[in-house]
Write a protein that holds these residues in place. Structure first.
Motif, PDB file in Angstrom:
ATOM      1  N   ILE A 211       1.453  14.363  -3.066  1.00 15.71           N
ATOM      2  CA  ILE A 211       2.853  14.024  -2.785  1.00 15.71           C
ATOM      3  C   ILE A 211       2.887  12.592  -2.273  1.00 15.71           C
ATOM      4  N   GLU A 212       3.591  11.718  -2.990  1.00 14.90           N
ATOM      5  CA  GLU A 212       3.743  10.325  -2.579  1.00 14.90           C
ATOM      6  C   GLU A 212       4.744  10.227  -1.420  1.00 14.90           C
ATOM      7  N   LEU A 213       4.395   9.476  -0.392  1.00 14.69           N
ATOM      8  CA  LEU A 213       5.319   9.246   0.716  1.00 14.69           C
ATOM      9  C   LEU A 213       6.334   8.183   0.297  1.00 14.69           C
TER      10      LEU A 213
ATOM     11  N   GLN B 262       0.834  -1.186   0.000  1.00 15.66           N
ATOM     12  CA  GLN B 262       0.000   0.000   0.000  1.00 15.66           C
ATOM     13  C   GLN B 262       0.877   1.248   0.000  1.00 15.66           C
ATOM     14  N   SER B 263       0.354   2.288  -0.610  1.00 14.84           N
ATOM     15  CA  SER B 263       1.075   3.555  -0.696  1.00 14.84           C
ATOM     16  C   SER B 263       0.222   4.640  -0.067  1.00 14.84           C
ATOM     17  N   ALA B 264       0.897   5.670   0.462  1.00 16.70           N
ATOM     18  CA  ALA B 264       0.214   6.788   1.119  1.00 16.70           C
ATOM     19  C   ALA B 264       0.628   8.086   0.431  1.00 16.70           C
ATOM     20  N   GLN B 265      -0.285   9.054   0.448  1.00 16.31           N
ATOM     21  CA  GLN B 265      -0.035  10.349  -0.187  1.00 16.31           C
ATOM     22  C   GLN B 265      -0.498  11.470   0.738  1.00 16.31           C
ATOM     23  N   LEU B 266       0.111  12.636   0.540  1.00 17.69           N
ATOM     24  CA  LEU B 266      -0.336  13.883   1.161  1.00 17.69           C
ATOM     25  C   LEU B 266      -0.870  14.785   0.046  1.00 17.69           C
ATOM     26  N   LEU B 267      -2.159  15.120   0.124  1.00 18.59           N
ATOM     27  CA  LEU B 267      -2.805  15.954  -0.895  1.00 18.59           C
ATOM     28  C   LEU B 267      -2.864  17.391  -0.391  1.00 18.59           C
ATOM     29  N   HIS B 268      -2.125  18.299  -1.059  1.00 18.16           N
ATOM     30  CA  HIS B 268      -2.162  19.717  -0.688  1.00 18.16           C
ATOM     31  C   HIS B 268      -3.516  20.285  -1.088  1.00 18.16           C
ATOM     32  N   ILE B 269      -4.237  20.856  -0.128  1.00 13.05           N
ATOM     33  CA  ILE B 269      -5.628  21.235  -0.352  1.00 13.05           C
ATOM     34  C   ILE B 269      -5.740  22.442  -1.282  1.00 13.05           C
TER      35      ILE B 269
ATOM     36  N   VAL C  51      -1.050  26.008   5.364  1.00 16.68           N
ATOM     37  CA  VAL C  51      -0.404  24.911   4.638  1.00 16.68           C
ATOM     38  C   VAL C  51      -1.002  23.608   5.189  1.00 16.68           C
ATOM     39  N   SER C  52      -1.991  23.084   4.460  1.00 18.99           N
ATOM     40  CA  SER C  52      -2.764  21.930   4.944  1.00 18.99           C
ATOM     41  C   SER C  52      -2.723  20.821   3.893  1.00 18.99           C
ATOM     42  N   PHE C  53      -2.750  19.587   4.413  1.00 19.26           N
ATOM     43  CA  PHE C  53      -2.728  18.399   3.573  1.00 19.26           C
ATOM     44  C   PHE C  53      -3.804  17.418   4.069  1.00 19.26           C
ATOM     45  N   LEU C  54      -4.265  16.550   3.167  1.00 17.10           N
ATOM     46  CA  LEU C  54      -5.128  15.441   3.505  1.00 17.10           C
ATOM     47  C   LEU C  54      -4.339  14.146   3.364  1.00 17.10           C
ATOM     48  N   PHE C  55      -4.404  13.312   4.405  1.00 16.94           N
ATOM     49  CA  PHE C  55      -3.688  12.028   4.387  1.00 16.94           C
ATOM     50  C   PHE C  55      -4.556  11.016   3.660  1.00 16.94           C
ATOM     51  N   GLN C  56      -3.985  10.355   2.638  1.00 19.56           N
ATOM     52  CA  GLN C  56      -4.711   9.376   1.833  1.00 19.56           C
ATOM     53  C   GLN C  56      -3.883   8.098   1.729  1.00 19.56           C
TER      54      GLN C  56
ATOM     55  N   ASN D 280       4.384  13.752  21.593  1.00 18.78           N
ATOM     56  CA  ASN D 280       3.272  12.837  21.369  1.00 18.78           C
ATOM     57  C   ASN D 280       3.094  12.621  19.872  1.00 18.78           C
ATOM     58  N   ARG D 281       2.621  11.467  19.503  1.00 17.46           N
ATOM     59  CA  ARG D 281       2.407  11.184  18.092  1.00 17.46           C
ATOM     60  C   ARG D 281       0.965  10.745  17.860  1.00 17.46           C
ATOM     61  N   HIS D 282       0.520  10.932  16.638  1.00 18.27           N
ATOM     62  CA  HIS D 282      -0.863  10.649  16.274  1.00 18.27           C
ATOM     63  C   HIS D 282      -0.865   9.623  15.150  1.00 18.27           C
ATOM     64  N   LYS D 283      -1.665   8.565  15.311  1.00 14.08           N
ATOM     65  CA  LYS D 283      -1.790   7.559  14.264  1.00 14.08           C
ATOM     66  C   LYS D 283      -2.703   8.102  13.172  1.00 14.08           C
ATOM     67  N   LEU D 284      -2.153   8.226  11.975  1.00 12.79           N
ATOM     68  CA  LEU D 284      -2.898   8.829  10.879  1.00 12.79           C
ATOM     69  C   LEU D 284      -3.896   7.829  10.309  1.00 12.79           C
ATOM     70  N   ARG D 285      -5.060   8.371   9.960  1.00 15.65           N
ATOM     71  CA  ARG D 285      -6.110   7.606   9.303  1.00 15.65           C
ATOM     72  C   ARG D 285      -6.491   8.312   8.012  1.00 15.65           C
ATOM     73  N   PRO D 286      -6.948   7.566   7.019  1.00 16.78           N
ATOM     74  CA  PRO D 286      -7.322   8.217   5.753  1.00 16.78           C
ATOM     75  C   PRO D 286      -8.352   9.314   5.977  1.00 16.78           C
ATOM     76  N   GLY D 287      -8.064  10.499   5.414  1.00 16.46           N
ATOM     77  CA  GLY D 287      -8.951  11.637   5.563  1.00 16.46           C
ATOM     78  C   GLY D 287      -8.542  12.613   6.638  1.00 16.46           C
ATOM     79  N   ASP D 288      -7.479  12.303   7.439  1.00 14.03           N
ATOM     80  CA  ASP D 288      -7.026  13.243   8.467  1.00 14.03           C
ATOM     81  C   ASP D 288      -6.460  14.498   7.792  1.00 14.03           C
ATOM     82  N   ARG D 289      -6.778  15.662   8.400  1.00 16.11           N
ATOM     83  CA  ARG D 289      -6.307  16.952   7.887  1.00 16.11           C
ATOM     84  C   ARG D 289      -5.094  17.381   8.701  1.00 16.11           C
ATOM     85  N   ILE D 290      -3.965  17.535   8.033  1.00 14.75           N
ATOM     86  CA  ILE D 290      -2.703  17.902   8.672  1.00 14.75           C
ATOM     87  C   ILE D 290      -2.396  19.343   8.307  1.00 14.75           C
ATOM     88  N   SER D 291      -2.221  20.192   9.337  1.00 17.32           N
ATOM     89  CA  SER D 291      -1.910  21.612   9.128  1.00 17.32           C
ATOM     90  C   SER D 291      -0.543  21.893   9.715  1.00 17.32           C
TER      91      SER D 291
END
Length: 275
Positions: free
Chosen positions: A181-183, A168-175, A268-273, A250-261
């Motif tokens: 952006i592929e991780l 599986q691959s993960a991406q950060l989508l600049h809103i 400067v915000s991204f959506l985790f996919q 502290n760290r946060h477990k990312l889930r699809p659809g999380d908004r990272i600012s």
């Protein structure tokens, strides 16, 4: 005083049972060495340590020797050398029958083979049939094998092989710019920030609008198995997940659809996919 062995009550000398619990008291006597009161079944005197058992046996022997009723009783010791031979009657022990085995042993050789020796010396020896041993290494385990590429008949173009298991691959989508952006898949720690001499970023956000709110070493994404964790590395303007500030350490477990600012104001915000 006689102490009761049941309730430890101190009773007067000469008492036969406890005054408190009516338990029979041990019989006492006087030590022949110091005249202290001791129990008749005691081995040593509690006051002087005199051997009461030894003195009792000595007194018994002296009384047997000097007793008027038995003036001639003198103990004699017979040495083993002078002891007379004693005939011990012989006992006939009957022969015991050997018990038959409960289970008859199975022959190791097949019943079809004649085990009797032939009179002809040229007769070959019988061959023993053995059962085949199970193959321990032959374990059926499913293995994901890639499909072998075969050349195409038109022009010799080779079709790339396709694996059955896909990572599986993960991406950060600049809103704001809708940029994906592929991780990196070969890194366990992905650094997010802007170019610097200490920790070069794996994801450079300096080309996005309002990137001045992002620190040079802003945040990290850690990959553990199939999980992704986001943590702030001490940025100046902070890191937010779904509009909630992420505390350093502290760290946060990312889930699809999380908004990272990255930084304040959600500039400067991204959506985790995950795909």
């Amino acid at each position: 005083m006689i102490v009761c062995p049941n309730c430890n009550h101190q009773n007067p000398d000469g008492a036969t049972q406890c005054e408190a619990c009516y338990t029979p008291l041990p019989v006492t006597t006087n030590c022949p060495h110091c005249a202290a009161i001791v129990q008749t079944d005691a081995a040593f005197c509690g006051q002087c340590g005199f051997d009461l058992k030894g003195s009792a046996s000595t007194e018994t022997e002296e009384s047997q020797v000097s007793s008027p009723a038995n003036p001639a009783v003198i103990p004699t010791v017979v040495s083993p050398a002078s002891a007379p031979d004693i005939d011990v009657p012989s006992v006939d022990i009957p022969n015991l029958d050997v018990p038959e085995p409960l289970v008859a042993p199975e022959p190791l050789v097949s019943s079809e083979i004649n085990l009797e020796k032939s009179s002809n010396p040229n007769t070959p020896a019988p061959v023993v049939e053995q059962e085949p041993l199970p193959n321990i290494n032959a374990v059926s385990t499913p293995v994901a094998t890639p499909a072998v590429s075969s050349p195409s008949p038109n022009g010799g173009i080779v079709v790339p092989a396709k694996t059955q298991l896909q990572q599986q691959s993960a991406q950060l989508l600049h809103i704001r710019t809708d940029t994906s952006i592929e991780l990196p898949v070969n890194l366990s720690v992905i650094h997010i920030g802007k170019p610097n001499d200490k920790v070069p970023p794996d994801i450079d956000v300096s080309g996005f609008p309002d990137s001045e709110v992002v620190s040079r070493s802003h945040a990290d994404i850690r990959v553990e198995a199939d999980a992704y964790y986001l943590e702030d590395t001490g940025s100046s303007n902070g890191t937010y997940v779904n509009n909630t500030p992420l505390t350093k350490g502290n760290r946060h477990k990312l889930r699809p659809g999380d908004r990272i600012s990255l930084g304040k104001g959600d500039l400067v915000s991204f959506l985790f996919q995950v795909s």
